[in-house]
Design a protein around this motif. Structure first.
Motif, PDB file in Angstrom:
ATOM      1  N   HIS A 144      15.775  44.177 -35.699  1.00 53.39           N
ATOM      2  CA  HIS A 144      15.696  44.048 -37.363  1.00 53.39           C
ATOM      3  C   HIS A 144      14.840  44.817 -37.445  1.00 53.39           C
ATOM      4  CE1 HIS A 144      19.052  40.986 -37.294  1.00 53.39           C
ATOM      5  NE2 HIS A 144      19.606  41.667 -37.067  1.00 53.39           N
ATOM      6  N   ILE A 145      13.599  44.649 -36.828  1.00 52.59           N
ATOM      7  CA  ILE A 145      12.014  44.942 -37.308  1.00 52.59           C
ATOM      8  C   ILE A 145      11.646  46.201 -35.837  1.00 52.59           C
ATOM      9  CG2 ILE A 145       9.990  44.857 -38.096  1.00 52.59           C
ATOM     10  CD1 ILE A 145      11.548  43.269 -39.855  1.00 52.59           C
ATOM     11  N   ASP A 146      11.328  47.480 -36.784  1.00 48.45           N
ATOM     12  CA  ASP A 146      10.910  48.917 -35.722  1.00 48.45           C
ATOM     13  C   ASP A 146       9.877  48.474 -35.193  1.00 48.45           C
ATOM     14  OD1 ASP A 146       8.980  50.419 -37.715  1.00 48.45           O
ATOM     15  OD2 ASP A 146      10.699  49.752 -38.582  1.00 48.45           O
TER      16      ASP A 146
ATOM     17  N   THR B 225       6.305  48.788 -37.738  1.00 47.99           N
ATOM     18  CA  THR B 225       6.429  48.077 -38.911  1.00 47.99           C
ATOM     19  C   THR B 225       6.675  46.513 -38.857  1.00 47.99           C
ATOM     20  OG1 THR B 225       7.766  49.103 -40.234  1.00 47.99           O
ATOM     21  CG2 THR B 225       7.686  46.530 -41.074  1.00 47.99           C
ATOM     22  N   ARG B 226       6.625  46.223 -37.192  1.00 46.64           N
ATOM     23  CA  ARG B 226       6.294  44.547 -36.546  1.00 46.64           C
ATOM     24  C   ARG B 226       4.878  44.336 -36.338  1.00 46.64           C
ATOM     25  NH1 ARG B 226       8.923  45.443 -32.458  1.00 46.64           N
ATOM     26  NH2 ARG B 226      10.688  44.441 -32.728  1.00 46.64           N
TER      27      ARG B 226
ATOM     28  N   GLU C 154      19.511  54.632 -38.657  1.00 45.60           N
ATOM     29  CA  GLU C 154      19.279  53.429 -37.880  1.00 45.60           C
ATOM     30  C   GLU C 154      17.532  53.536 -37.316  1.00 45.60           C
ATOM     31  OE1 GLU C 154      21.658  52.670 -34.290  1.00 45.60           O
ATOM     32  OE2 GLU C 154      23.248  52.950 -35.255  1.00 45.60           O
TER      33      GLU C 154
ATOM     34  N   LYS D 206      15.686  48.874 -43.664  1.00 49.87           N
ATOM     35  CA  LYS D 206      14.720  48.607 -42.972  1.00 49.87           C
ATOM     36  C   LYS D 206      14.370  47.003 -44.263  1.00 49.87           C
ATOM     37  CE  LYS D 206      11.412  52.246 -41.051  1.00 49.87           C
ATOM     38  NZ  LYS D 206      10.036  52.479 -40.909  1.00 49.87           N
TER      39      LYS D 206
ATOM     40  N   GLY E 223      16.800  44.596 -42.939  1.00 52.83           N
ATOM     41  CA  GLY E 223      15.908  43.766 -42.023  1.00 52.83           C
ATOM     42  C   GLY E 223      14.803  42.590 -41.957  1.00 52.83           C
ATOM     43  N   LEU E 224      13.472  43.613 -43.107  1.00 51.09           N
ATOM     44  CA  LEU E 224      12.896  42.066 -43.371  1.00 51.09           C
ATOM     45  C   LEU E 224      13.223  41.385 -44.526  1.00 51.09           C
ATOM     46  CD1 LEU E 224      10.408  45.338 -44.752  1.00 51.09           C
ATOM     47  CD2 LEU E 224      10.250  43.856 -42.641  1.00 51.09           C
TER      48      LEU E 224
ATOM     49  N   ARG F 124      14.860  54.455 -39.475  1.00 53.19           N
ATOM     50  CA  ARG F 124      14.007  55.535 -40.027  1.00 53.19           C
ATOM     51  C   ARG F 124      14.500  55.080 -41.423  1.00 53.19           C
ATOM     52  NH1 ARG F 124      12.511  60.149 -36.707  1.00 53.19           N
ATOM     53  NH2 ARG F 124      14.255  61.614 -38.447  1.00 53.19           N
TER      54      ARG F 124
ATOM     55  N   TYR G 118      22.173  42.273 -43.449  1.00 55.96           N
ATOM     56  CA  TYR G 118      21.371  44.138 -43.008  1.00 55.96           C
ATOM     57  C   TYR G 118      22.606  44.531 -42.047  1.00 55.96           C
ATOM     58  CZ  TYR G 118      19.355  46.063 -38.796  1.00 55.96           C
ATOM     59  OH  TYR G 118      19.037  46.968 -38.380  1.00 55.96           O
TER      60      TYR G 118
ATOM     61  N   SER H 276      14.892  53.582 -44.984  1.00 61.83           N
ATOM     62  CA  SER H 276      14.182  52.524 -45.817  1.00 61.83           C
ATOM     63  C   SER H 276      15.203  51.259 -46.487  1.00 61.83           C
ATOM     64  CB  SER H 276      13.623  52.469 -47.272  1.00 61.83           C
ATOM     65  OG  SER H 276      12.345  54.356 -45.941  1.00 61.83           O
TER      66      SER H 276
END
Length: 517
Positions: free
Chosen positions: A479-481, A484-485, A80, A87, A90-91, A82, A173, A84
């Motif tokens: 949704h965004i770790d 990344t944020r 959840e 992710k 979520g993006l 890591r 998602y 891809s």
């Protein structure tokens, strides 16, 4: 002296016209209608009833806890954080949210433009009674406003479509989360199954090696024929040859699991081999009737929301058939460096009507295109529901039958073990030939391997059943770790979109979507 301001229509009339236009807005195009067929609301499956039971534990959103395996819990948590593919999903939610913001801007004046110009003019005038050369600067500044009124629902339908697309991205998602958790659990237990099959192959190879060595000694002492020696050697080498294949499969499965949890190949080295068998669970625990669970599946909800989004786009296309009414306004200031020319300030405003009367079928054909796409998505949704029901029914049947086969093979394995003991005893005592020993050993190895495969199939079908009813869709995390944020904030001004809570639906969208779940 400043020029007298020029008004084409009084401000009070403009306000009245705007109020009347906005108050009398229509919304062209079809309103969303749930595309579900009647059978899906009362669907029942005898196989699913046999393979499941109603209960509260484990929570369907965390169904993998039924296996009580802390390593599996850790793997799913790592995936959840890591993975891809998750992710990216979520993006896409974030992208859809920004698209919703673009559509929502249609509520306000579409044109809000400021301009400023400075022009140098060099004019040479010859001949006549007063020839002269003029050199001067001309300056002007303006602010223009254009507001197309949403008289036919063009912009409100566009917002409705973007709104549904945003929630469809959220459902996608959640579907990616369902798939990821099921893949991690399935791959993890496939790894454990391969470990067990490799262990069985090694144990049998060791036993067959001892038999081969005993047979070789008997042959050298003249107590047995060469045929027994070669048969024992053949069986031992045949079993030994299966070990490299299992080792290769073990490495590949471990690498696949590592990539799922966001690690490089070989990164799942912390998975120490477990000596026990994979757990067996004979039933799935469901918190609702199957029909409701199917309609709440994230991919089914996403398909329904796509219908809602396209339904609104069909309305947007229909608005092109009718005139557009736009309120225009400008404030213009101008001056130059000539002392004889006065400065001016003009206030200009008025309505503008545009109507595309001759389009040669473009508008009607675009409406037909949007309607055809709408019908395609309706059929896609209905097929998605049927496929969801099929997946649940197949997984339930597979679970029941795999458990039946596992019980039979368990008894057969016990009989095969006893056969090996008896065959060895009778051979040593001279009551049977060596062929019976070989047959008994071959049967034991085959049954042990089939038994492990059957247990693996049962667990895989249980996982597939939980996935088929949409288990594991909810996530407590963002949704965004955070990494990344932070990277995106350094690159682009995202405002509060990366941290603000999700917006609520602007327009009614499918009733099956529970906003409080």
């Amino acid at each position: 002296m400043p020029a007298t301001p020029a008004l084409l229509i009084r401000p009070g009339h403009l306000l009245l016209l705007g109020a009347l236009s906005l108050g009398g807005c229509l919304r062209l195009g079809p309103d969303f209608q749930p595309p579900a067929e009647a059978w899906s609301k009362q669907w029942q499956s005898p196989a699913l009833e046999q393979a499941s039971e109603r209960g509260t534990l484990p929570d369907l959103r965390q169904w993998w806890q039924v296996f009580a395996d802390p390593i599996l819990d850790r793997l799913i948590s790592d995936a959840e954080a890591r993975n891809s593919s998750l992710k990216i999903a979520g993006l896409r939610v974030l992208e859809a949210r920004a698209q919703l913001g673009i559509a929502d801007s249609g509520r306000y004046p579409q044109l809000q433009q400021a301009s400023a110009d400075s022009l140098y003019i060099d004019r040479h005038q010859s001949g006549g009674n007063n020839p002269q050369d003029l050199h001067f600067w001309q300056h002007s500044a303006a602010f223009d406003v254009g507001w197309e009124l949403d008289f036919w629902g063009r912009f409100s339908r566009a917002i409705e479509s973007a709104d549904a697309s945003y929630f469809a991205a959220q459902a996608n998602y959640e579907d990616a989360l369902v798939l990821l958790r099921a893949q991690v659990a399935d791959t993890y237990f496939a790894l454990r199954t391969t470990e067990a099959r490799l262990r069985v192959a090694r144990e049998n190879a060791a036993q067959q090696k001892r038999n081969f060595e005993i047979t070789e000694k008997l042959f050298r002492s003249g107590q047995t024929a060469e045929l027994d020696l070669q048969q024992a050697r053949t069986q031992y080498l045949g079993t030994l040859s299966s070990i490299p294949a299992f080792e290769d499969q073990l490495l590949r499965t471990r690498n696949a699991l590592a990539v799922l949890v966001g690690q490089p190949p070989g990164g799942a080295a912390f998975l120490a081999e477990q000596p026990g068998l994979i757990p067996l669970v004979d039933r799935a625990v469901l918190q609702d009737v199957p029909a409701n669970l199917l309609l709440r599946r994230p991919d089914v909800r996403a398909a329904e929301l796509n219908v809602a989004a396209q339904s609104a786009l069909a309305g947007v296309a229909e608005t092109d058939l009718y005139p557009s009414l736009t309120l225009l306004g400008s404030i213009v200031w101008s001056s130059d460096t000539l002392g004889t020319t006065p400065r001016s300030l003009d206030l200009i405003g008025g309505p503008s009507l545009r109507w595309n009367l001759f389009d040669y079928g473009r508008i009607h054909n675009n409406i037909r295109v949007q309607d055809a796409r709408l019908q395609q998505l309706i059929e896609t949704y209905r097929d998605k529901v049927r496929q969801a029901a099929r997946e649940a029914d197949d997984a339930a049947s597979g679970l029941t039958k795999a458990l039946e086969r596992e019980r039979i093979l368990g008894e057969a394995e016990g009989a095969a073990r006893r056969s090996v003991v008896l065959a060895n005893t009778q051979y040593r005592e001279g009551y049977s030939d060596f062929q019976r020993v070989l047959d008994a050993q071959r049967a034991l190895l085959e049954l042990q391997d089939n038994y492990l495969v059957s247990r693996s199939n049962a667990v895989s079908n249980l996982i597939a059943l939980y996935r088929a009813v949409g288990g594991g869709w909810q996530s407590a995390g963002p949704h965004i770790d955070s990494a990344t944020r932070q990277q995106m904030q350094q690159r682009t001004d995202w405002g509060d979109l990366l941290s603000a809570p999700p917006p609520q639906p602007t327009y009614p969208i499918p009733s099956q979507v529970d906003r409080h779940e």
